[in-house]
Scaffold this motif. Structure first.
Motif, short mmCIF file in Angstrom:
data_model
loop_
_atom_site.label_atom_id
_atom_site.label_comp_id
_atom_site.label_asym_id
_atom_site.label_seq_id
_atom_site.Cartn_x
_atom_site.Cartn_y
_atom_site.Cartn_z
N HIS A 367 33.19 37.42 35.22
CA HIS A 367 34.35 38.31 35.28
C HIS A 367 35.40 37.70 36.18
O HIS A 367 35.06 37.03 37.17
N VAL A 369 39.01 38.93 38.28
CA VAL A 369 39.76 40.10 38.73
C VAL A 369 41.06 39.64 39.37
O VAL A 369 41.04 38.82 40.31
N ASP A 418 37.75 41.60 27.71
CA ASP A 418 37.21 42.77 28.43
C ASP A 418 36.73 42.41 29.83
O ASP A 418 36.52 43.31 30.66
N HIS A 421 40.24 41.52 34.45
CA HIS A 421 40.63 42.81 35.01
C HIS A 421 41.91 42.68 35.84
O HIS A 421 42.00 41.81 36.70
N LEU A 423 44.05 44.87 38.46
CA LEU A 423 43.83 46.07 39.27
C LEU A 423 44.90 46.19 40.37
O LEU A 423 45.41 45.18 40.86
N LEU A 432 34.96 47.76 41.53
CA LEU A 432 34.51 47.13 40.30
C LEU A 432 33.30 46.25 40.55
O LEU A 432 32.32 46.27 39.78
#
Length: 470
Positions: A367, A369, A418, A421, A423, A432
Motif C-alpha cells: 500500500h 499513502v 485500491d 490512498h 488522505l 489506516l
C-alpha cells in the motif's frame, strides 16, 4: 500574562511564522534584499541585551553545506563531548521532529520544557521592552528561525557552555547564525544543487554563499568539492582572511569503522567532523591527538587518547532502514514529487540487486499513502509541528497528494488503484495502518515514512513513538 508554559511559548513562536500567501509573495518578489539580513539580526541581538562579541564566548564551530551539515554537526558534537567529558557542549540544529526544543541541546539532550519556556519569554519580553529600530521596516519581532537562533544563543550563554556546534539554517553568507565575529573553526560539507537549482543558482553562486561563513584569522575547512565550487571557496577564504584553508584529508582507518549514522556518504561527514574537532581542541585546549578512540554513537572514530564512551552521533529519523509493505509519503508543495518517488524506486531496485534479490522494486510496497503534514484528523496541528506555509486551497483539495498519487500510478502502472490512498491528515494515515494491521494480524506490517521531515515527526507524534524515536 497569567500563563507562561512550554505550550504558551510554542504558541507565541508559531505566531512568528509567515503564512503561505506571504511566502509566495516573497518568492515572487525575490525576497527581502539580503543586504538587510545581517544588520537586522545584529539589531535583534542588541535589543535582547547582547553584543556580537558576546557570542565569541560560546566557542563556536560553524558548519554549513548543501548535504550533510546536520550529520556533521551531530558527529562533531559527539566527538567534542567524548574528548572533553567535563565540558558543557551546546548543539543548535534544524529542523525538529516532534518538539521544537530538540533544536537546542546541551550534552546531547534537548533543553527541558521549563528552560525553553523561561528563555523564550525572557527574549520575548526584552524585544517588547526595547522596540527601538534603526529601520522602521524591520519587523518588531524576528521570524521563527531567527527567534530560535536568538533563543539558542541566550540559552547557551546563560548556561555557560564550553563549546557550541552551530549549524547554518539556509545558505551561509546571510544566514541568521552568521553574526558570530570569531568562531573557533568553520567547516563546509558537500555542495550541490539539490535545494537551489530551481532558483537558477549555479554551483559557484552556492559556494560563494556557503563560503560566507569563513572569518578572519579562523581556520576554513571543507570537504573535497567540484572544482568550480572549490575555486570559489578558496577565494572566499582569501577574501575573508581565514588563517588557513584546508581541504580535509582522509582520516586513516575511518572507512573501516561502522558509524552511528547509516550511509556511505556519512564517512565524508564524519571525516570533516574529525578534522573540525581536532582543530577546535588544538586551538582551545592543550589536547593533542594520539593513538586512541572516541565514540560516534556506540562506534569508535579515531581522534583522542581517551577510550570509547557513551557519546552518540544521532539524528532521529534522518536515516532508518526497515523492510516495508506500506509507504507513507508527502513532500513540500512545489517540489518534484514524481522525481523523488522515481529516485526512491530506483534506489530500492539497486539495493535489492546489491543483496542478490530478484524482487520487483515496484512491488516492494503493498500500500502507498499520500497524506498532508496536518497532524490530526480534525485539521489541527500539534503545537510544535504547526506550519502556516501550506496554501489553504492546496489543503482543501489535497492537490499535492493527488498529484503524488498520479505520479505513483504513472511510475508503477501495475500497482492496484485500491491500494493507493490519498488522505487529509497524518492521523488518517496512522488509522489506516492500524486497520491494515488488524486485517493482516498473522504477519508483521512494516511502514516506511519518507519525503518530509515534518511528516516523519507527525507520524512519531500520532503513533506515540516519541520516547522510542528520540
Amino acid at each position: 500574562m497569567s500563563s507562561r508554559t512550554y505550550k504558551d511559548a510554542v504558541d507565541h513562536l508559531n505566531s512568528l511564522q509567515s503564512n503561505a500567501a506571504v511566502l509566495e509573495a516573497l518568492r515572487a518578489s525575490g525576497g527581502r534584499s539580503s543586504e538587510f539580513a545581517i544588520p537586522e539580526m545584529l539589531e535583534y541581538l542588541g535589543r535582547i541585551g547582547y553584543s556580537p562579541s558576546d557570542l565569541n564566548r560560546l566557542n563556536v564551530i560553524h558548519i554549513t553545506g548543501t548535504k550533510g551539515k546536520g550529520s556533521t554537526s551531530a558527529f562533531t558534537d559527539s566527538l567534542i563531548r567524548h574528548a572533553m567529558p567535563e565540558w558543557k557542549v551546546g548543539l543548535y540544529t534544524s529542523p525538529h521532529l516532534v518538539a521544537v526544543r530538540e533544536r537546542i541541546r546541551i550534552n546531547g539532550a534537548p533543553i527541558s520544557e521549563e528552560d525553553f519556556a523561561r528563555f523564550f519569554f525572557e527574549i520575548w519580553d526584552r524585544l517588547e521592552q526595547n522596540d527601538t529600530r534603526a529601520n522602521p521596516d524591520t519587523s518588531a519581532k524576528p521570524g521563527y528561525f531567527r527567534f530560535l537562533t536568538l533563543l539558542a544563543w541566550h540559552a547557551f550563554l546563560t548556561l555557560k557552555v564550553d563549546a557550541t556546534i552551530l549549524e547554518v539554517g539556509v545558505g551561509g553568507m546571510y544566514d541568521s547564525t552568521n553574526i558570530v565575529p570569531k568562531p573557533v573553526v568553520t567547516g563546509i560539507c558537500a555542495l550541490g544543487l539539490d535545494h537551489t537549482a530551481i532558483l537558477g543558482k549555479t554551483l559557484a553562486a552556492i559556494a560563494w554563499q556557503k563560503g560566507g561563513i569563513y572569518k578572519e584569522d579562523v581556520p576554513a575547512l571543507t570537504v573535497n568539492q567540484p572544482e568550480e565550487a572549490m575555486e570559489v571557496l578558496r577565494q572566499q577564504a582569501i577574501d575573508h582572511k581565514a588563517s588557513e584553508f584546508i581541504i580535509v584529508p582522509p582520516t586513516p582507518g575511518l572507512s573501516d569503522i561502522k558509524l552511528g549514522l547509516s550511509g556511505a556518504h556519512q564517512y565524508q561527514n564524519a571525516n570533516l567532523a574529525v578534522h573540525l574537532a581536532k582543530t577546535f581542541l588544538r586551538l582551545k585546549t592543550h589536547w593533542r591527538p594520539q593513538n586512541g578512540l572516541v565514540a560516534a554513537r556506540q562506534y569508535p572514530i579515531p581522534l583522542t587518547n581517551t577510550q570509547p564512551g557513551s557519546s552518540t552521533a544521532h539524528i532521529p529519523s534522518r536515516v532508518l532502514i526497515v523492510p516495508c509493505s506500506v509507504l507513507i509519503f508527502n513532500c513540500t508543495n512545489g517540489r518534484s514529487g514524481k522525481s523523488f518517488l522515481a529516485a526512491m524506486l530506483a534506489k530500492a531496485a539497486a539495493q535489492l540487486q546489491l543483496y542478490g534479490r530478484s524482487d520487483d522494486a515496484s512491488q516492494f510496497f503493498d500500500h502507498v499513502v499520500f497524506c498532508t503534514n496536518v497532524t490530526y484528523a480534525d485539521g489541527g496541528f500539534k503545537g510544535d509541528l504547526t506550519t502556516l506555509a501550506i496554501p489553504e486551497a492546496d489543503l482543501a483539495q489535497l492537490k499535492t497528494q493527488h498529484d503524488l498519487a498520479s505520479a505513483w500510478s504513472s511510475l508503477v502502472p501495475s500497482f492496484p488503484n485500491d491500494n493507493i490512498h490519498v488522505l487529509p491528515s497524518i492521523e488518517h494515515a496512522i488509522n489506516l495502518v492500524r486497520e491494515l494491521r488488524s486485517q493482516h494480524a498473522e504477519k508483521q506490517l512494516d511502514v516506511l515514512v519518507a519525503g518530509s521531515l515534518h511528516l516523519v515527526g507527525g507520524v512519531i507524534e500520532v503513533a506515540g513513538l516519541s520516547k522510542v524515536a528520540l
